[in-house]
Enzyme design. Structure first.
Site, PDB file in Angstrom:
ATOM      1  N   TYR A 127      -5.526  80.583  52.704  1.00 56.71           N
ATOM      2  CA  TYR A 127      -5.585  79.921  53.936  1.00 56.71           C
ATOM      3  C   TYR A 127      -6.085  81.116  55.225  1.00 56.71           C
ATOM      4  O   TYR A 127      -5.244  82.245  55.026  1.00 56.71           O
ATOM      5  CB  TYR A 127      -4.524  79.231  54.652  1.00 56.71           C
ATOM      6  CG  TYR A 127      -4.224  77.889  53.777  1.00 56.71           C
ATOM      7  CD1 TYR A 127      -5.552  76.991  53.724  1.00 56.71           C
ATOM      8  CD2 TYR A 127      -3.201  77.402  53.250  1.00 56.71           C
ATOM      9  CE1 TYR A 127      -5.285  75.624  53.093  1.00 56.71           C
ATOM     10  CE2 TYR A 127      -2.971  76.002  52.520  1.00 56.71           C
ATOM     11  CZ  TYR A 127      -4.121  75.376  52.626  1.00 56.71           C
ATOM     12  OH  TYR A 127      -4.064  73.956  52.097  1.00 56.71           O
ATOM     13  N   GLN A 175      -5.261  81.077  46.198  1.00 61.06           N
ATOM     14  CA  GLN A 175      -5.964  80.095  47.470  1.00 61.06           C
ATOM     15  C   GLN A 175      -5.361  80.301  48.660  1.00 61.06           C
ATOM     16  O   GLN A 175      -4.419  80.705  48.895  1.00 61.06           O
ATOM     17  CB  GLN A 175      -5.518  78.775  47.099  1.00 61.06           C
ATOM     18  CG  GLN A 175      -6.025  77.835  48.319  1.00 61.06           C
ATOM     19  CD  GLN A 175      -4.866  77.677  49.416  1.00 61.06           C
ATOM     20  OE1 GLN A 175      -3.918  77.740  49.321  1.00 61.06           O
ATOM     21  NE2 GLN A 175      -5.511  77.640  50.650  1.00 61.06           N
ATOM     22  N   ARG A 187      -6.895  64.149  51.056  1.00 60.77           N
ATOM     23  CA  ARG A 187      -5.783  64.353  52.011  1.00 60.77           C
ATOM     24  C   ARG A 187      -6.146  65.035  53.563  1.00 60.77           C
ATOM     25  O   ARG A 187      -5.414  65.169  54.439  1.00 60.77           O
ATOM     26  CB  ARG A 187      -4.840  65.674  51.579  1.00 60.77           C
ATOM     27  CG  ARG A 187      -4.251  65.114  50.170  1.00 60.77           C
ATOM     28  CD  ARG A 187      -3.714  66.213  49.429  1.00 60.77           C
ATOM     29  NE  ARG A 187      -2.370  66.723  49.833  1.00 60.77           N
ATOM     30  CZ  ARG A 187      -1.365  66.181  49.535  1.00 60.77           C
ATOM     31  NH1 ARG A 187      -1.265  65.035  48.735  1.00 60.77           N
ATOM     32  NH2 ARG A 187       0.019  66.804  49.783  1.00 60.77           N
ATOM     33  N   TYR A 224       4.627  63.034  49.700  1.00 63.62           N
ATOM     34  CA  TYR A 224       3.907  64.044  50.130  1.00 63.62           C
ATOM     35  C   TYR A 224       2.991  64.365  48.876  1.00 63.62           C
ATOM     36  O   TYR A 224       1.799  64.702  49.302  1.00 63.62           O
ATOM     37  CB  TYR A 224       4.717  65.447  50.155  1.00 63.62           C
ATOM     38  CG  TYR A 224       3.962  66.586  50.379  1.00 63.62           C
ATOM     39  CD1 TYR A 224       3.030  66.718  51.439  1.00 63.62           C
ATOM     40  CD2 TYR A 224       4.052  67.677  49.436  1.00 63.62           C
ATOM     41  CE1 TYR A 224       2.459  67.791  51.507  1.00 63.62           C
ATOM     42  CE2 TYR A 224       3.303  68.522  49.506  1.00 63.62           C
ATOM     43  CZ  TYR A 224       2.458  68.660  50.577  1.00 63.62           C
ATOM     44  OH  TYR A 224       1.661  70.283  50.610  1.00 63.62           O
ATOM     45  N   LYS A 247     -13.472  76.641  48.677  1.00 62.51           N
ATOM     46  CA  LYS A 247     -12.808  75.251  48.162  1.00 62.51           C
ATOM     47  C   LYS A 247     -12.900  74.276  49.230  1.00 62.51           C
ATOM     48  O   LYS A 247     -12.234  74.590  50.324  1.00 62.51           O
ATOM     49  CB  LYS A 247     -11.155  75.495  47.890  1.00 62.51           C
ATOM     50  CG  LYS A 247     -10.572  74.189  47.367  1.00 62.51           C
ATOM     51  CD  LYS A 247      -9.196  74.688  46.931  1.00 62.51           C
ATOM     52  CE  LYS A 247      -8.573  73.584  46.225  1.00 62.51           C
ATOM     53  NZ  LYS A 247      -8.088  72.851  47.394  1.00 62.51           N
ATOM     54  N   THR A 261      -9.945  78.293  51.157  1.00 65.81           N
ATOM     55  CA  THR A 261     -10.079  76.669  51.279  1.00 65.81           C
ATOM     56  C   THR A 261     -10.580  76.422  52.608  1.00 65.81           C
ATOM     57  O   THR A 261     -10.207  77.295  53.743  1.00 65.81           O
ATOM     58  CB  THR A 261      -8.576  76.340  51.445  1.00 65.81           C
ATOM     59  OG1 THR A 261      -8.030  76.277  50.033  1.00 65.81           O
ATOM     60  CG2 THR A 261      -8.581  74.675  51.735  1.00 65.81           C
ATOM     61  N   SER A 276      -1.087  78.630  45.492  1.00 68.33           N
ATOM     62  CA  SER A 276      -1.262  78.371  47.185  1.00 68.33           C
ATOM     63  C   SER A 276      -0.723  79.441  47.805  1.00 68.33           C
ATOM     64  O   SER A 276       0.121  79.983  47.568  1.00 68.33           O
ATOM     65  CB  SER A 276      -0.872  76.938  47.507  1.00 68.33           C
ATOM     66  OG  SER A 276      -0.591  77.036  48.762  1.00 68.33           O
ATOM     67  N   ARG A 318      -1.869  62.508  57.477  1.00 68.06           N
ATOM     68  CA  ARG A 318      -1.100  61.753  56.533  1.00 68.06           C
ATOM     69  C   ARG A 318       0.023  60.980  56.615  1.00 68.06           C
ATOM     70  O   ARG A 318       1.093  61.478  57.243  1.00 68.06           O
ATOM     71  CB  ARG A 318      -0.568  63.080  55.702  1.00 68.06           C
ATOM     72  CG  ARG A 318      -1.786  64.136  55.115  1.00 68.06           C
ATOM     73  CD  ARG A 318      -1.447  65.207  54.175  1.00 68.06           C
ATOM     74  NE  ARG A 318      -2.564  65.910  54.213  1.00 68.06           N
ATOM     75  CZ  ARG A 318      -2.417  67.229  53.533  1.00 68.06           C
ATOM     76  NH1 ARG A 318      -1.393  67.568  53.182  1.00 68.06           N
ATOM     77  NH2 ARG A 318      -3.525  68.074  53.520  1.00 68.06           N
ATOM     78  N   HIS A 367     -10.128  67.954  49.308  1.00 69.14           N
ATOM     79  CA  HIS A 367      -8.733  68.291  49.185  1.00 69.14           C
ATOM     80  C   HIS A 367      -7.979  66.745  48.392  1.00 69.14           C
ATOM     81  O   HIS A 367      -6.957  66.681  49.234  1.00 69.14           O
ATOM     82  CB  HIS A 367      -8.231  68.258  50.432  1.00 69.14           C
ATOM     83  CG  HIS A 367      -7.297  69.595  50.752  1.00 69.14           C
ATOM     84  ND1 HIS A 367      -7.527  70.772  51.044  1.00 69.14           N
ATOM     85  CD2 HIS A 367      -5.937  69.408  50.671  1.00 69.14           C
ATOM     86  CE1 HIS A 367      -6.246  71.349  51.200  1.00 69.14           C
ATOM     87  NE2 HIS A 367      -5.215  70.655  50.885  1.00 69.14           N
TER      88      HIS A 367
HETATM   89  C1  LIG Z   1       0.893  68.237  47.039  1.00 70.71           C
HETATM   90  C2  LIG Z   1      -0.358  68.833  47.112  1.00 70.71           C
HETATM   91  C3  LIG Z   1      -0.263  70.056  47.682  1.00 70.71           C
HETATM   92  C4  LIG Z   1      -1.596  70.614  47.861  1.00 70.71           C
HETATM   93  N1  LIG Z   1      -1.623  71.926  48.542  1.00 70.71           N
HETATM   94  C5  LIG Z   1      -2.852  72.798  48.577  1.00 70.71           C
HETATM   95  C6  LIG Z   1      -2.736  73.957  49.075  1.00 70.71           C
HETATM   96  O1  LIG Z   1      -1.718  74.555  49.301  1.00 70.71           O
HETATM   97  N2  LIG Z   1      -4.100  74.541  49.145  1.00 70.71           N
HETATM   98  C7  LIG Z   1      -5.395  73.898  48.766  1.00 70.71           C
HETATM   99  O2  LIG Z   1      -6.342  74.536  49.009  1.00 70.71           O
HETATM  100  N3  LIG Z   1      -5.347  72.593  48.254  1.00 70.71           N
HETATM  101  C8  LIG Z   1      -3.930  72.096  48.263  1.00 70.71           C
HETATM  102  N4  LIG Z   1      -4.005  70.732  47.811  1.00 70.71           N
HETATM  103  C9  LIG Z   1      -5.220  70.303  47.036  1.00 70.71           C
HETATM  104  C10 LIG Z   1      -5.533  70.517  45.458  1.00 70.71           C
HETATM  105  O3  LIG Z   1      -5.935  71.822  45.435  1.00 70.71           O
HETATM  106  C11 LIG Z   1      -6.684  69.558  45.070  1.00 70.71           C
HETATM  107  O4  LIG Z   1      -7.673  69.853  45.820  1.00 70.71           O
HETATM  108  C12 LIG Z   1      -6.491  68.109  45.030  1.00 70.71           C
HETATM  109  O5  LIG Z   1      -5.151  67.889  44.796  1.00 70.71           O
HETATM  110  C13 LIG Z   1      -7.079  67.476  44.108  1.00 70.71           C
HETATM  111  O6  LIG Z   1      -7.206  66.171  44.140  1.00 70.71           O
HETATM  112  P1  LIG Z   1      -6.316  65.412  42.916  1.00 70.71           P
HETATM  113  O7  LIG Z   1      -4.882  65.650  43.165  1.00 70.71           O
HETATM  114  O8  LIG Z   1      -6.643  64.244  43.025  1.00 70.71           O
HETATM  115  O9  LIG Z   1      -6.459  66.097  41.777  1.00 70.71           O
HETATM  116  C14 LIG Z   1      -2.837  70.041  47.221  1.00 70.71           C
HETATM  117  C15 LIG Z   1      -2.864  68.781  46.763  1.00 70.71           C
HETATM  118  C16 LIG Z   1      -1.814  68.288  46.785  1.00 70.71           C
HETATM  119  C17 LIG Z   1      -1.544  66.869  46.028  1.00 70.71           C
END
Ligand SMILES: Cc1cc2nc3c(=O)[nH]c(=O)nc-3n(C[C@H](O)[C@H](O)[C@H](O)COP(=O)(O)O)c2cc1C
Length: 382
Positions: free
Chosen positions: A132, A130, A282, A27, A255, A158, A109, A167, A279
């Site tokens: 939603y 952050q 993702r 994840y 974001k 976001t 988050s 995913r 993101h």
């Molecule tokens: C496990 C995981 C959970 C995340 N959860 C959120 C989230 O809840 N809200 C959000 O805006 N971005 C979320 N993100 C995105 C991160 O804020 C960020 O944009 C991203 O991790 C950047 O890429 P990097 O992991 O290569 O640094 C998540 C990323 C990961 C890896």
């Protein structure tokens, strides 16, 4: 693996992989479709070379920066990420404390596992919440009001999760929040007893930002994709974003901005920052990397709004390249999440410490003593 042997993000990734049950590791580690964008986020930095100057008298370097009115002691902060107590039982408490120790910003988050109120009371470093945008406006508004009361410094809406990314690792492992008990997950838990003891033996899992608004409670296992697709409002538009900004009334950032027209609209609605972000790969696979997209966005709006480069950061040099192009700061998720999973607060401290040392050392090697001296003169693209 001992954390004093974790010298870089990859070392922490390997340690996290050992400690976590496979569905939880994937994840964090996984991304959308073929994970092209995820890989490009880091590879993009490799296509850009640094050109150092020497004999610059660099015994003292200042790596502090100011972004959206927040003075940060280092130019890299912790992006908001979901479900942190699933990775380590201290979750946001560990990340927030470590970020405070390094004087940098800490993102929380909407799917956080420690309440806005507790974080507001305990963590003394700039805090970004952050948001939603939920179909249930009562829920969206309650989060904004709680953040105002808890004195969060920055709100980040976001905008790149209008529906869930595909995913496939999560589909393969059957990852849900909280983890569903299946024969395969039970085997995985049994093979990772330290994690399993911490997860089942301590404070029960919950999502305190959501729990009063989700009828079934937040302990019903759903996939993150289902959450995005069923609870978030796909009709969200620029008027809604502006209304959030007005209700919040403080430092406000979008974001997940990737295009110049959207960056300009962010300025028009009164945002004070944008996170150039996909993101972490993702969501929309095939989307351009944040670093590749940075220059055109900085050129269009960099004098009107603070531009943050998010994602793919694995080295201090990556941060220096983004700052040289005109970002005010960088941010990331996995660089600290692997460390959280591997070793809790001490792990996140070591991860931030590694990157701070790299940034300081590389500033010296580049011949710069302040972030303001970094410029495109330092860069050549292949
Ligand atoms: C496990 C995981 C959970 C995340 N959860 C959120 C989230 O809840 N809200 C959000 O805006 N971005 C979320 N993100 C995105 C991160 O804020 C960020 O944009 C991203 O991790 C950047 O890429 P990097 O992991 O290569 O640094 C998540 C990323 C990961 C890896």
């Amino acid at each position: 693996m001992r954390i004093d042997r974790c010298n870089n993000v990859n070392d922490f990734r390997a340690a996290a992989k050992k400690r976590l049950p496979a569905p939880v590791f994937h994840y964090i580690d996984g991304a959308a479709d073929d994970e092209l964008t995820y890989r490009r986020n880091t590879e993009a930095y490799g296509r850009c070379d640094l050109v150092p100057n020497v004999l610059a008298g660099v015994e003292a370097v200042d790596i502090s920066t100011t972004v959206m009115g927040q003075r940060l002691a280092m130019p890299l902060f912790c992006s908001p990420t979901a479900l942190q107590r699933l990775f380590h039982h201290k979750g946001e408490r560990a990340v927030g404390n470590a970020a405070a120790k390094f004087g940098t910003m800490f993102g929380v988050s909407s799917l956080g596992t420690v309440s806005i109120e507790e974080i507001g009371a305990a963590i003394r470093t700039p805090k970004m919440f952050q948001l939603y945008f939920h179909k249930d406006r009562g829920l969206t508004n309650s989060m904004i009001e709680r953040c105002i009361a808890a004195k969060f410094e920055v709100l980040a809406l976001t905008v790149d999760t209008i529906t869930g990314g595909n995913r496939e690792r999560d589909l393969r492992t059957g990852f849900t929040s909280p983890p569903r008990l299946t024969p395969a997950s039970l085997v995985s838990f049994a093979l990772h007893p330290t994690w399993t003891f911490d997860y089942f033996g301590r404070e029960p899992f919950s999502l305190p930002q959501l729990k009063d608004y989700v009828k079934e409670g937040t302990n019903v296992a759903i996939s993150v994709g289902e959450y995005f697709s069923t609870m978030l409002d796909q009709s969200m538009n620029w008027h809604d974003a502006e209304a959030v900004r007005v209700k919040w009334g403080g430092q406000f950032c979008l974001k997940g901005i990737m295009s110049v027209p959207d960056a300009k609209r962010a300025v028009d609605i009164g945002a004070t920052g944008i996170m150039v972000s996909n993101h972490g790969g993702r969501q929309l696979d095939g989307s351009r990397s944040s670093f590749d997209q940075l220059a055109e966005i900085v050129d269009a709006v960099g004098d009107k709004i603070d531009v943050i480069c998010d994602g793919g950061i694995r080295r201090g040099t990556h941060v220096l390249k983004a700052l040289s192009l005109g970002a005010k700061a960088c941010s990331g998720g996995r660089f600290y999440l692997y460390a959280l999973a591997a070793a809790g607060e001490a792990g996140v401290e070591k991860a931030l410490g590694n990157l701070r040392s790299e940034i300081e050392r590389d500033m010296k090697l580049l011949g710069c003593t302040a972030i303001s001296q970094l410029s495109r003169e330092n860069l050549r693209f292949r």
